[in-house]
Design a protein around this motif. Structure first.
Motif, short mmCIF file in Angstrom:
data_model
loop_
_atom_site.label_atom_id
_atom_site.label_comp_id
_atom_site.label_asym_id
_atom_site.label_seq_id
_atom_site.Cartn_x
_atom_site.Cartn_y
_atom_site.Cartn_z
N ARG A 64 0.81 -1.22 0.00
CA ARG A 64 0.00 0.00 0.00
C ARG A 64 0.85 1.28 0.00
NH1 ARG A 64 -5.29 0.68 1.17
NH2 ARG A 64 -5.46 -1.42 2.01
N ASP A 65 1.85 1.33 0.85
CA ASP A 65 2.68 2.54 0.94
C ASP A 65 3.56 2.71 -0.29
OD1 ASP A 65 1.61 3.17 3.39
OD2 ASP A 65 3.18 2.14 4.52
N GLU A 66 4.13 1.61 -0.74
CA GLU A 66 5.03 1.67 -1.90
C GLU A 66 4.31 2.15 -3.16
OE1 GLU A 66 7.26 -1.42 -4.96
OE2 GLU A 66 6.27 -2.17 -3.15
N LEU A 67 3.09 1.66 -3.39
CA LEU A 67 2.39 1.96 -4.62
C LEU A 67 1.33 3.05 -4.48
CD1 LEU A 67 1.95 -1.64 -6.10
CD2 LEU A 67 3.69 0.06 -6.60
N GLN A 68 1.11 3.54 -3.26
CA GLN A 68 0.16 4.63 -3.01
C GLN A 68 -1.21 4.33 -3.64
OE1 GLN A 68 2.08 8.26 -4.32
NE2 GLN A 68 3.55 8.22 -2.64
N LEU A 69 -1.85 3.32 -3.13
CA LEU A 69 -3.12 2.86 -3.68
C LEU A 69 -4.28 3.76 -3.28
CD1 LEU A 69 -2.88 -0.99 -3.06
CD2 LEU A 69 -2.43 0.25 -5.18
N SER A 70 -5.17 4.00 -4.24
CA SER A 70 -6.46 4.59 -3.94
C SER A 70 -7.45 3.45 -3.71
CB SER A 70 -6.94 5.46 -5.11
OG SER A 70 -6.04 6.52 -5.35
N GLN A 71 -8.51 3.73 -2.96
CA GLN A 71 -9.44 2.67 -2.57
C GLN A 71 -10.87 3.18 -2.60
OE1 GLN A 71 -8.27 0.51 0.98
NE2 GLN A 71 -10.41 0.25 1.62
N LYS A 72 -11.80 2.29 -2.99
CA LYS A 72 -13.21 2.63 -3.06
C LYS A 72 -14.03 1.43 -2.61
CE LYS A 72 -16.83 3.76 -6.45
NZ LYS A 72 -17.12 4.15 -7.86
N ASN A 73 -15.05 1.65 -1.78
CA ASN A 73 -15.93 0.57 -1.34
C ASN A 73 -16.97 0.27 -2.40
OD1 ASN A 73 -14.62 0.42 1.15
ND2 ASN A 73 -15.93 1.97 2.05
N ARG A 80 -22.14 -8.93 -1.25
CA ARG A 80 -20.89 -8.92 -0.51
C ARG A 80 -20.17 -7.59 -0.72
NH1 ARG A 80 -16.82 -13.93 -1.06
NH2 ARG A 80 -18.77 -14.92 -0.41
N PHE A 81 -19.76 -6.97 0.38
CA PHE A 81 -19.05 -5.70 0.29
C PHE A 81 -17.54 -5.93 0.20
CE2 PHE A 81 -23.06 -4.59 2.32
CZ PHE A 81 -23.44 -3.47 1.61
N GLY A 82 -16.87 -5.04 -0.51
CA GLY A 82 -15.43 -5.13 -0.65
C GLY A 82 -14.87 -3.83 -1.19
N CYS A 83 -13.70 -3.92 -1.79
CA CYS A 83 -12.99 -2.71 -2.20
C CYS A 83 -12.45 -2.82 -3.62
CB CYS A 83 -11.81 -2.43 -1.27
SG CYS A 83 -12.27 -2.14 0.44
N VAL A 84 -12.29 -1.66 -4.24
CA VAL A 84 -11.53 -1.51 -5.48
C VAL A 84 -10.22 -0.84 -5.13
CG1 VAL A 84 -11.38 -0.17 -7.61
CG2 VAL A 84 -13.47 -1.40 -7.08
N TYR A 85 -9.13 -1.30 -5.75
CA TYR A 85 -7.81 -0.70 -5.55
C TYR A 85 -7.27 -0.24 -6.90
CZ TYR A 85 -8.19 -3.40 -1.24
OH TYR A 85 -8.63 -3.95 -0.06
N SER A 86 -6.63 0.91 -6.90
CA SER A 86 -6.09 1.44 -8.16
C SER A 86 -4.94 2.39 -7.86
CB SER A 86 -7.19 2.18 -8.93
OG SER A 86 -6.66 2.77 -10.10
N LEU A 87 -4.03 2.52 -8.84
CA LEU A 87 -2.98 3.53 -8.74
C LEU A 87 -3.48 4.90 -9.16
CD1 LEU A 87 0.13 1.59 -10.11
CD2 LEU A 87 -0.62 1.90 -7.75
N LYS A 88 -4.68 4.95 -9.75
CA LYS A 88 -5.25 6.22 -10.16
C LYS A 88 -5.84 6.95 -8.97
CE LYS A 88 -6.34 4.61 -14.83
NZ LYS A 88 -7.39 4.45 -15.86
N ASP A 113 -8.30 9.36 -9.24
CA ASP A 113 -9.73 9.58 -9.48
C ASP A 113 -10.42 8.25 -9.75
OD1 ASP A 113 -12.25 10.45 -10.09
OD2 ASP A 113 -11.69 11.46 -11.96
N LEU A 114 -11.28 7.82 -8.81
CA LEU A 114 -12.00 6.55 -8.95
C LEU A 114 -13.46 6.77 -9.32
CD1 LEU A 114 -10.56 4.61 -5.87
CD2 LEU A 114 -9.62 4.83 -8.17
N GLY A 115 -13.78 7.98 -9.75
CA GLY A 115 -15.18 8.31 -10.02
C GLY A 115 -15.80 7.50 -11.14
N GLY A 116 -15.02 7.07 -12.11
CA GLY A 116 -15.57 6.32 -13.23
C GLY A 116 -15.71 4.83 -12.99
N ILE A 117 -15.30 4.36 -11.82
CA ILE A 117 -15.36 2.94 -11.51
C ILE A 117 -16.75 2.58 -10.99
CG2 ILE A 117 -14.43 1.14 -10.00
CD1 ILE A 117 -11.76 2.58 -10.10
N PRO A 118 -17.33 1.47 -11.44
CA PRO A 118 -18.68 1.09 -11.00
C PRO A 118 -18.76 0.90 -9.48
CG PRO A 118 -17.98 -0.23 -12.88
CD PRO A 118 -16.77 0.52 -12.42
#
Length: 209
Positions: free
Chosen positions: A77-86, A93-101, A103-108
């Motif tokens: 997480r620290d090395e790649l500076q991940l963004s996260q969205k629930n 089932r609830f979970g997360c999206v991870y991305s190097l971007k 802006d996660l606004g366009g992710i479903p």
């Protein structure tokens, strides 16, 4: 259990209902690179994060055969500076999206996944995938499948749980079963699978004698 367990992957199709062509190609490239390099678990995760627009906590275990995905995410997480969205998976089932971007606004906000497999399980005792499939047919609840298999005297490792029971975090489910009074022993087993092309040691669980 002695000897190695081999998982011969004859068919393995993990798909998302939206079928985004860009993501499909990105995942094909990731799997090819992982297979070419015979990448270990941490490296498989890193390759995916660097090459796919975004990954989800639900798909990581299935696509990359990661048996400790949450811990691996924390380690990078620290090395790649991940963004996260629930987000929500398969409507329940609830979970997360991870991305190097950033802006996660366009992710479903919701994802619908499906897994189709044909896998052969080979070990020194002669135990095959048929026994695990039979238990899976008795109930749809992943943790209940684990309970039934342990009560039947089977040893279950994270790949057994992932392939036939739908268990993504088997250690957490084992812990919950222990809290109900089940005496579950932990050991290690050597496994090989043709999807990653790697051999490694992973935990295995069975009821104490």
């Amino acid at each position: 259990m002695t000897g190695r367990i081999d998982y011969q992957i004859e068919k393995y199709l993990f798909s998302e209902a939206a079928k985004h062509p860009r993501l499909i190609q990105q995942w094909k490239d990731v799997i090819a690179e992982c297979q070419e390099n015979k990448a270990g678990a941490a490296e498989r995760l890193r390759i995916a994060l660097l090459n796919v627009d975004y990954v989800t906590s639900f798909e990581l275990p299935f696509r990359l055969l990661l048996t400790r995905a949450p811990q691996l995410i924390d380690s990078v997480r620290d090395e790649l500076q991940l963004s996260q969205k629930n987000v929500l998976f398969n409507g329940k089932r609830f979970g997360c999206v991870y991305s190097l971007k950033m802006d996660l606004g366009g992710i479903p906000d919701e994802f619908q996944y499906h897994l189709t497999t044909r896998i052969r399980r080979i070990d020194a005792t002669g135990l095959t995938e048929a026994t695990y499939r039979e238990i899976a047919q008795q109930t749809k609840a992943p943790r209940e499948r684990l309970r039934l298999s342990l009560e039947a005297g089977l040893e279950v490792n994270p790949l057994d749980g992932l392939f036939w029971f739908g268990l993504q975090r088997i250690a957490a489910d084992v812990q919950r079963l222990r809290k109900t009074g089940m005496a579950i022993a932990t050991s290690e087993v050597e496994v090989f699978d043709t999807l990653t092309g790697t051999t490694r040691r992973i935990p295995a669980y069975r009821l104490k004698a």
